[in-house]
Design a protein around this motif. Structure first.
Motif, PDB file in Angstrom:
ATOM      1  N   GLY A 118       0.518  -1.085   0.188  1.00 19.76           N
ATOM      2  CA  GLY A 118       0.181  -0.351  -0.202  1.00 19.76           C
ATOM      3  C   GLY A 118       0.753   1.358   0.198  1.00 19.76           C
ATOM      4  O   GLY A 118       0.623   2.056   0.416  1.00 19.76           O
ATOM      5  N   THR A 119       1.970   0.954  -0.055  1.00 20.49           N
ATOM      6  CA  THR A 119       2.681   2.213  -0.349  1.00 20.49           C
ATOM      7  C   THR A 119       2.284   3.398  -1.418  1.00 20.49           C
ATOM      8  O   THR A 119       2.590   2.226  -2.772  1.00 20.49           O
ATOM      9  CB  THR A 119       4.835   1.851  -0.522  1.00 20.49           C
ATOM     10  OG1 THR A 119       4.687   1.092   1.004  1.00 20.49           O
ATOM     11  CG2 THR A 119       4.983   3.019  -0.350  1.00 20.49           C
ATOM     12  N   HIS A 120       2.673   4.110  -1.948  1.00 22.11           N
ATOM     13  CA  HIS A 120       1.784   5.092  -3.043  1.00 22.11           C
ATOM     14  C   HIS A 120       3.277   5.685  -3.740  1.00 22.11           C
ATOM     15  O   HIS A 120       4.361   6.156  -2.819  1.00 22.11           O
ATOM     16  CB  HIS A 120       1.023   6.188  -2.105  1.00 22.11           C
ATOM     17  CG  HIS A 120      -0.505   5.117  -2.541  1.00 22.11           C
ATOM     18  ND1 HIS A 120      -1.257   5.724  -2.687  1.00 22.11           N
ATOM     19  CD2 HIS A 120      -0.471   4.713  -1.735  1.00 22.11           C
ATOM     20  CE1 HIS A 120      -2.447   5.181  -2.294  1.00 22.11           C
ATOM     21  NE2 HIS A 120      -2.298   4.292  -1.420  1.00 22.11           N
ATOM     22  N   ALA A 135       4.898   7.811  -7.507  1.00 18.31           N
ATOM     23  CA  ALA A 135       3.981   8.821  -8.209  1.00 18.31           C
ATOM     24  C   ALA A 135       4.754   9.662  -8.933  1.00 18.31           C
ATOM     25  O   ALA A 135       6.244   9.167  -9.291  1.00 18.31           O
ATOM     26  CB  ALA A 135       3.399   9.790  -7.243  1.00 18.31           C
ATOM     27  N   GLU A 177      -0.324   8.568  -9.420  1.00 14.46           N
ATOM     28  CA  GLU A 177       0.280   7.662  -8.347  1.00 14.46           C
ATOM     29  C   GLU A 177      -0.103   6.060  -8.979  1.00 14.46           C
ATOM     30  O   GLU A 177      -1.161   5.625  -9.205  1.00 14.46           O
ATOM     31  CB  GLU A 177      -1.057   7.971  -7.329  1.00 14.46           C
ATOM     32  CG  GLU A 177      -0.677   8.257  -6.190  1.00 14.46           C
ATOM     33  CD  GLU A 177      -0.729   9.126  -4.933  1.00 14.46           C
ATOM     34  OE1 GLU A 177      -0.227   8.498  -3.390  1.00 14.46           O
ATOM     35  OE2 GLU A 177      -2.077   9.387  -5.230  1.00 14.46           O
ATOM     36  N   TYR A 178       0.510   5.591  -7.900  1.00 19.33           N
ATOM     37  CA  TYR A 178       0.740   4.188  -7.587  1.00 19.33           C
ATOM     38  C   TYR A 178       0.606   3.181  -6.210  1.00 19.33           C
ATOM     39  O   TYR A 178       0.965   4.271  -5.610  1.00 19.33           O
ATOM     40  CB  TYR A 178       1.497   3.386  -9.175  1.00 19.33           C
ATOM     41  CG  TYR A 178       1.716   4.290 -10.089  1.00 19.33           C
ATOM     42  CD1 TYR A 178       1.337   3.447 -11.105  1.00 19.33           C
ATOM     43  CD2 TYR A 178       2.321   4.843 -10.375  1.00 19.33           C
ATOM     44  CE1 TYR A 178       1.542   3.638 -12.620  1.00 19.33           C
ATOM     45  CE2 TYR A 178       2.187   5.313 -11.325  1.00 19.33           C
ATOM     46  CZ  TYR A 178       1.717   5.011 -13.079  1.00 19.33           C
ATOM     47  OH  TYR A 178       2.222   5.165 -14.148  1.00 19.33           O
ATOM     48  N   GLU A 179       0.297   2.565  -5.929  1.00 17.13           N
ATOM     49  CA  GLU A 179       0.429   1.907  -4.855  1.00 17.13           C
ATOM     50  C   GLU A 179       0.829   0.695  -5.046  1.00 17.13           C
ATOM     51  O   GLU A 179       1.030  -0.643  -5.834  1.00 17.13           O
ATOM     52  CB  GLU A 179      -1.305   1.896  -4.016  1.00 17.13           C
ATOM     53  CG  GLU A 179      -1.716   1.017  -5.019  1.00 17.13           C
ATOM     54  CD  GLU A 179      -3.333   0.489  -3.571  1.00 17.13           C
ATOM     55  OE1 GLU A 179      -3.285   0.946  -2.780  1.00 17.13           O
ATOM     56  OE2 GLU A 179      -4.730   0.392  -4.370  1.00 17.13           O
ATOM     57  N   THR A 180       2.122  -0.250  -4.238  1.00 18.98           N
ATOM     58  CA  THR A 180       2.288  -1.154  -3.851  1.00 18.98           C
ATOM     59  C   THR A 180       1.578  -2.488  -3.911  1.00 18.98           C
ATOM     60  O   THR A 180       0.683  -2.291  -2.701  1.00 18.98           O
ATOM     61  CB  THR A 180       3.639  -1.181  -3.187  1.00 18.98           C
ATOM     62  OG1 THR A 180       3.274  -1.201  -1.604  1.00 18.98           O
ATOM     63  CG2 THR A 180       5.135  -0.710  -3.379  1.00 18.98           C
ATOM     64  N   VAL A 188       3.621  -2.984  -8.443  1.00 19.31           N
ATOM     65  CA  VAL A 188       2.619  -1.786  -8.604  1.00 19.31           C
ATOM     66  C   VAL A 188       1.398  -1.733  -9.344  1.00 19.31           C
ATOM     67  O   VAL A 188       1.229  -2.359 -10.413  1.00 19.31           O
ATOM     68  CB  VAL A 188       3.354  -0.459  -8.187  1.00 19.31           C
ATOM     69  CG1 VAL A 188       3.939   0.103  -7.644  1.00 19.31           C
ATOM     70  CG2 VAL A 188       4.166  -0.306 -10.178  1.00 19.31           C
ATOM     71  N   VAL A 195      -3.570   4.182  -9.122  1.00 17.90           N
ATOM     72  CA  VAL A 195      -4.850   4.190  -8.517  1.00 17.90           C
ATOM     73  C   VAL A 195      -5.947   4.248  -8.951  1.00 17.90           C
ATOM     74  O   VAL A 195      -7.093   4.529  -9.247  1.00 17.90           O
ATOM     75  CB  VAL A 195      -4.176   5.477  -7.452  1.00 17.90           C
ATOM     76  CG1 VAL A 195      -5.754   5.676  -6.620  1.00 17.90           C
ATOM     77  CG2 VAL A 195      -3.755   5.262  -6.090  1.00 17.90           C
ATOM     78  N   SER A 241       5.116   9.012  -2.516  1.00 21.07           N
ATOM     79  CA  SER A 241       4.043  10.146  -2.070  1.00 21.07           C
ATOM     80  C   SER A 241       4.324   9.344  -0.892  1.00 21.07           C
ATOM     81  O   SER A 241       3.499  10.316  -0.329  1.00 21.07           O
ATOM     82  CB  SER A 241       2.955   9.776  -3.255  1.00 21.07           C
ATOM     83  OG  SER A 241       3.028   9.436  -4.737  1.00 21.07           O
ATOM     84  N   THR A 242       4.236   8.411   0.042  1.00 14.51           N
ATOM     85  CA  THR A 242       4.240   7.735   1.231  1.00 14.51           C
ATOM     86  C   THR A 242       5.627   7.646   1.514  1.00 14.51           C
ATOM     87  O   THR A 242       6.464   6.774   1.796  1.00 14.51           O
ATOM     88  CB  THR A 242       3.743   6.359   1.035  1.00 14.51           C
ATOM     89  OG1 THR A 242       2.239   5.904   0.329  1.00 14.51           O
ATOM     90  CG2 THR A 242       3.699   5.680   2.328  1.00 14.51           C
TER      91      THR A 242
END
Length: 384
Positions: free
Chosen positions: A112-114, A116, A129-132, A148, A151, A168-169
């Motif tokens: 859930g780590t973002h 971008a 933006e993307y999330e793991t 990833v 989003v 982003s995170t």
């Protein structure tokens, strides 16, 4: 519509008014402003409106005319027409890929780590933006690669290699992030023309009893699928393989492959838990990509100054379009040397070329694309 029915032709307000006035007795004043003229004018207007509504009703009642050519428009009438045959519009799909984190060894990057891409203040393009999708532990070299997913859904999530580098995170111990390869398989909501093609395929080529046509229809019902090849008897009797492409005619992402597998044969034990009939075991796989690398020397036109980068981009566009055209086209499973040469000659700013090498060979040989494979553009090298 090809032809408007005769009873809806010549139904303008003026034509209707003229026909109505012709039926009034000759000894009655029908000049504009007379009582008869004023009484019939509103009727003629409403009848012409009714004729337009009838024409629109006919247009919306047929799939071919309900579909729009505008890729940004989605016809609700086409959705209704397709639904009568069990066909629904495919939703948008999020792009996916891998990113590599760099930092302190043994650092845990949680799911859930973002991350971008940077926003472009000049063009006004927003950050993507993307999330793991899983956690990763950085190895002894301080690197860790993880999958990833974008989003937001859509093609805009398909970005080139090296453009995702924003954290982003915040994660303590992580210094940087990048994507070593392009993200792919993101697609927008299905267009009217794509839905119309599937509608025609369903009503004109009926798939029954688990034949090839039916497997193709089933797989194409999953969002993001851009091509399917069915291989019967893949590993002997009772086995079927489905090779899947995304909408860019590249190997489908794991998300798409998993969705097709779950839809058609989730248990893979021949029990018929999905759409596949009881008996066959269906295995869904991404197509195997065969990269087509091109190197060529060109002579540029003098009348229109150009750069080698511009020529490279035109070659990439032309050859890429050709490879998409022949993806899973088994009637002629060859990447033809002459077709690539023709792309070069069709570029106006190339006067001539020499030393055309495809996958390192200057021999004028075609490249065979085997079952389950798809040709994709690799590297393009242009020199003078």
């Amino acid at each position: 519509m090809a032809d408007i029915p005769q009873y809806l032709q010549e139904q303008t307000e003026e034509e209707i008014m003229s026909r109505m006035l012709e039926r009034v007795p000759s000894d009655i004043d029908i000049s504009e402003g007379s009582f008869i003229w004023d009484a019939q004018a509103p009727v003629a207007f409403m009848l012409s409106e009714a004729a337009l509504w009838a024409q629109e009703l006919l247009r919306r009642g047929f799939a071919s005319t309900a579909a729009s050519d505008n890729p940004d428009f989605r016809s609700a009438d086409l959705d209704l027409r397709s639904a009568e045959h069990g066909i629904t519009r495919r939703d948008a799909v999020a792009s996916s890929g891998n990113v590599t984190f760099t930092g302190t060894p043994q650092t845990i990057v949680p799911v859930g780590t973002h991350v971008a891409t940077p926003a472009d203040d000049v063009s006004g393009e927003a950050s993507i933006e993307y999330e793991t999708t899983q956690s990763v532990v950085l190895d002894e070299g301080g690197k860790g690669t993880v999958a990833v997913r974008a989003v937001n859904t859509g093609r805009k999530g398909n970005v080139p290699a090296g453009v995702i580098h924003i954290m982003s995170t915040s994660v303590n111990g992580v210094a940087s992030v990048t994507n070593l390869e392009a993200t792919k398989s993101g697609t927008d909501m299905e267009t009217d023309q794509s839905l119309l093609e599937r509608f025609y395929a369903k009503v004109r080529s009926q798939g029954t009893s688990g034949n090839k046509a039916q497997y193709i229809q089933w797989a194409n019902e999953i969002a993001g699928v851009g091509g399917v090849e069915v291989v019967p008897l893949w590993k002997g009797p009772g086995t079927v393989a489905l090779y899947v492409l995304d909408m860019d005619k590249r190997a489908a992402s794991k998300d798409i492959v998993d969705a097709v597998q779950k839809y058609i044969d989730p248990s893979q034990d021949g029990q018929g838990e999905g759409l596949a009939p009881a008996g066959p075991v269906v295995t869904v796989k991404p197509a195997e990509e065969v990269k087509i690398n091109i190197a060529v020397k060109v002579q540029r036109t003098k009348e229109k100054p150009s750069t080698l980068e511009e020529i490279k981009k035109l070659i990439e566009d032309g050859v890429g379009a050709y490879l998409k055209q022949i993806a899973f086209f088994r009637k002629d499973p060859l990447v033809r040397y002459t077709r690539i040469a023709a792309v070069l000659l069709d570029i106006p700013i190339i006067v001539d070329y020499s030393g055309l090498a495809i996958n390192g060979s200057t021999e004028q040989q075609n490249i065979e694309i085997r079952s389950g494979q798809v040709a994709v553009l690799g590297t393009v090298s242009v020199s003078e």
